[in-house]
Write an enzyme that holds these catalytic residues in place. Structure first.
Site, short mmCIF file in Angstrom:
data_model
loop_
_atom_site.label_atom_id
_atom_site.label_comp_id
_atom_site.label_asym_id
_atom_site.label_seq_id
_atom_site.Cartn_x
_atom_site.Cartn_y
_atom_site.Cartn_z
N VAL A 259 42.70 33.47 37.18
CA VAL A 259 43.14 34.84 37.41
C VAL A 259 42.36 35.45 38.58
O VAL A 259 41.34 34.92 38.99
CB VAL A 259 42.94 35.73 36.16
CG1 VAL A 259 43.93 35.38 35.09
CG2 VAL A 259 41.52 35.62 35.64
N GLY A 260 42.85 36.54 39.12
CA GLY A 260 42.10 37.30 40.11
C GLY A 260 42.65 37.19 41.52
O GLY A 260 43.66 36.53 41.78
N ASN A 261 41.92 37.84 42.43
CA ASN A 261 42.39 37.95 43.81
C ASN A 261 42.40 36.62 44.55
O ASN A 261 43.27 36.38 45.38
CB ASN A 261 41.50 38.93 44.57
CG ASN A 261 41.81 40.37 44.19
OD1 ASN A 261 42.98 40.72 44.01
ND2 ASN A 261 40.79 41.18 44.05
N ILE A 262 41.43 35.74 44.23
CA ILE A 262 41.39 34.45 44.95
C ILE A 262 42.61 33.63 44.57
O ILE A 262 43.30 33.07 45.43
CB ILE A 262 40.07 33.70 44.67
CG1 ILE A 262 38.90 34.47 45.30
CG2 ILE A 262 40.12 32.28 45.21
CD1 ILE A 262 37.54 33.91 45.00
N GLU A 284 47.71 28.65 32.51
CA GLU A 284 47.56 29.50 31.31
C GLU A 284 48.05 30.93 31.52
O GLU A 284 48.40 31.60 30.57
CB GLU A 284 46.10 29.50 30.86
CG GLU A 284 45.14 29.98 31.92
CD GLU A 284 43.69 29.84 31.54
OE1 GLU A 284 43.41 29.48 30.39
OE2 GLU A 284 42.84 30.08 32.39
N ASN A 374 32.42 37.15 31.61
CA ASN A 374 33.67 37.14 30.84
C ASN A 374 33.70 36.00 29.82
O ASN A 374 34.07 36.19 28.67
CB ASN A 374 34.87 36.95 31.76
CG ASN A 374 35.00 38.06 32.78
OD1 ASN A 374 34.59 39.18 32.54
ND2 ASN A 374 35.55 37.74 33.93
#
Ligand code: 0RQ
Length: 498
Positions: A259-262, A284, A374
């Site tokens: 997940v995330g910007n990368i 996932e 996390n």
């Protein structure tokens, strides 16, 4: 309807101090939204009256502010697993108010069924529809819903009217047999459907239905900055290089991205590339970028555990659901993240590191070695079984005060044996087939920020006498101790560690 309609407060009354709660969903998608808010209020009232009140929360992955945020602020969480991303819960975890244990996402459902963590007292399941005979149409994420619904003594349904029933057909609900009767999971291509579209539960366990109308509330992405764009471009260059030399088949292989910007930047880059053919995903989580790739014909199909789309993108998908019907399957986390399937399909995995060391070990979870960020999420499920495992991160954090590449990771999540390629904004280190010293030289030259290269070259010289994986045991955590003392890893002075 056969089941009583309850208010969230009435539903929360079913839940007792010390209960094990199992929740549907994966990230904010498909996660309950109102009963846990009411439960947090109940906990606050109990605390005010001098009584203890905490519950144990078992979920597919992270949740939303209605669950982890509200319950953490009320100090109402005892045990928590397997992943979270709430700032409020993070504080509770790092101050020992909540007893969090980090687990590979694919493992929790089976460990629950094996009896490792006791019974599930109450399952809270978000649904788009439930029939009188207990057939549940799940929402935008699955997570561990099948397992917690099967194990729970009582089930509360959050019937979310913001989810159209036209999502029927996007779920693939399947539960493997447990040892010693386990057989292969019969997925041989990412789009093989193996289960049912609905989750069947014992209707006698459903204590009531709470109606809601709240969206998942996932935020859109911030515009890509130069560092993120460069990491995305480097990952694409690496994959195109592998395709050209035939190390990835011309038809390409399924992709997993975290997940995330990368992750978003990588998918954007792959979408722009003329050389990368249309591909499938076995992953996932799918985020907004995947919708755009599907609309462009670049992503043919995605097997996932959830549709973690921003509200605007989710509306777009709901309005055009027939286009996506044969392009998305949402499965339980133990199937979306199954090590067996990841290895069988040859999934190329792309995950994010907080820090890496010069030998290729990865810390994905602990800030400067001790503070939980996390959790490991699904990164280990995929990495360990990948066709090619890639980790990426910016070469520095906190404006350059921290080098993400260090002599020795301050916490280990993925060992050098599982990590094939490390990529930063500076470049690509292909670690495959290299000895520890060769890996260190490659990482320092290709991935480390120029401000830190001399320091890491000196570290390697300092430790050269130290055997196969050379370390100076006095200096190995020198970057971290310097950061702790002086707030800037660039001030590291190796002579102080002699
Ligand atoms: O701090 O929030 O104060 O600005 O860590 O870093 O660069 O914004 O990266 O949001 O993509 O998160 C590994 C945490 C990266 C995530 C991790 C600081 C940095 C910033 C966040 P601020 P970025 P991201 C899919 C697969 C593990 C699980 C996984 C993650 C904040 O990707 O949880 O991959 N991964 N699962 O400044 C101290 C360092 C640091 C650092 C960054 N070395 N030391 N602080 N930061 N590097 C998900 C699921 O499984 C569902």
């Amino acid at each position: 309807m056969a089941f009583p309609i309850l208010t969230a407060q009435e539903a929360a009354e079913v839940i007792n101090n010390g209960d094990n709660l199992g929740l549907s969903g994966f990230t904010a998608a498909g996660t309950p939204k109102v009963v846990t808010e009411a439960l947090a209020k109940k906990a606050e009232k109990e605390h005010a009256e001098g009584r203890p009140f905490k519950v144990n929360i078992f979920t597919g992955a992270s949740t939303n502010d209605h669950v982890d945020g509200a319950l953490a602020r009320a100090n109402a969480i005892d045990k928590r697993t397997p992943y979270q991303s709430s700032a409020d819960l993070r504080k509770r975890i790092n101050s020992h108010d909540a007893n969090y244990f980090d687990l590979h996402l694919s493992e929790l459902a089976q460990k629950l069924r094996y009896g490792t963590f006791g019974d599930i007292d109450v399952a809270i399941i978000e649904a788009a529809h439930v029939s009188d005979n207990g057939e549940i149409l799940l929402g935008t994420g699955v997570g561990m819903a099948p397992t917690v619904a099967k194990m729970a003594k009582k089930i509360i349904i959050e019937l979310n009217e913001a989810i159209p029933t036209s999502v029927e057909g996007l779920h693939d609900i399947y539960m493997p047999l447990d040892p010693p009767y386990r057989r292969e999971i019969p997925i041989y291509k990412p789009n093989d459907r193996i289960g049912s579209t609905l989750l069947k539960v014992d209707p006698a366990k459903i204590v009531g239905i709470v109606k809601t109308n709240i969206t998942d509330g996932v935020h859109g992405f911030s515009p890509l900055d130069d560092v993120t764009k460069q990491i995305g471009a480097n990952v694409c260059d690496f994959l195109i290089g592998e395709l050209r030399r035939g190390a990835i088949p011309a038809s390409f292989l399924p992709l997993q991205s975290g997940v995330g910007n990368i992750a978003n930047a990588v998918l954007f880059g792959l979408g722009e590339s003329k050389e990368v053919p249309a591909f499938d995903m076995y992953t996932e989580v799918i985020q907004d970028a995947v919708v755009d790739l599907m609309e462009k014909g670049k992503c043919r199909f995605a097997s996932t555990c959830s549709m973690t789309f921003s509200d605007a993108k989710m509306t777009e998908v709901f309005n055009n659901i027939d286009f996506f019907r044969d392009k998305i399957l949402m499965r339980p986390g133990e199937i979306s993240n199954s090590p067996e399937i990841v290895r069988r399909l040859g999934v190329i995995t792309m995950n994010t590191a907080l820090e890496a060391d010069i030998f290729g070990n990865i810390n994905s979870t602990h800030v400067v070695g001790t503070k939980m960020m996390n959790g490991i999420g699904g990164s280990g499920d995929f990495t360990r079984n990948a066709y090619i495992s890639i980790f990426s991160c910016p070469s520095t954090a906190k404006g350059g005060l921290i080098s993400t590449i260090v002599p020795m990771v301050s916490h280990l999540d993925h060992s050098e044996h599982s990590v094939d390629v490390l990529i930063t904004d500076q470049g690509i280190a292909d670690l495959r087939g290299k000895s520890p010293v060769q890996r260190a030289e490659t990482i320092i030259e290709n991935c480390v920020n120029p401000e830190y290269k001399p320091l890491l070259r000196d570290y390697l010289k300092l430790s050269q006498a130290g055997g196969h994986t050379p370390h100076s045991l006095n200096a190995a955590l020198g970057f971290h101790s310097t950061f702790a003392a002086e707030g800037d890893m660039r001030k590291t002075d190796w002579s102080k560690f002699a």
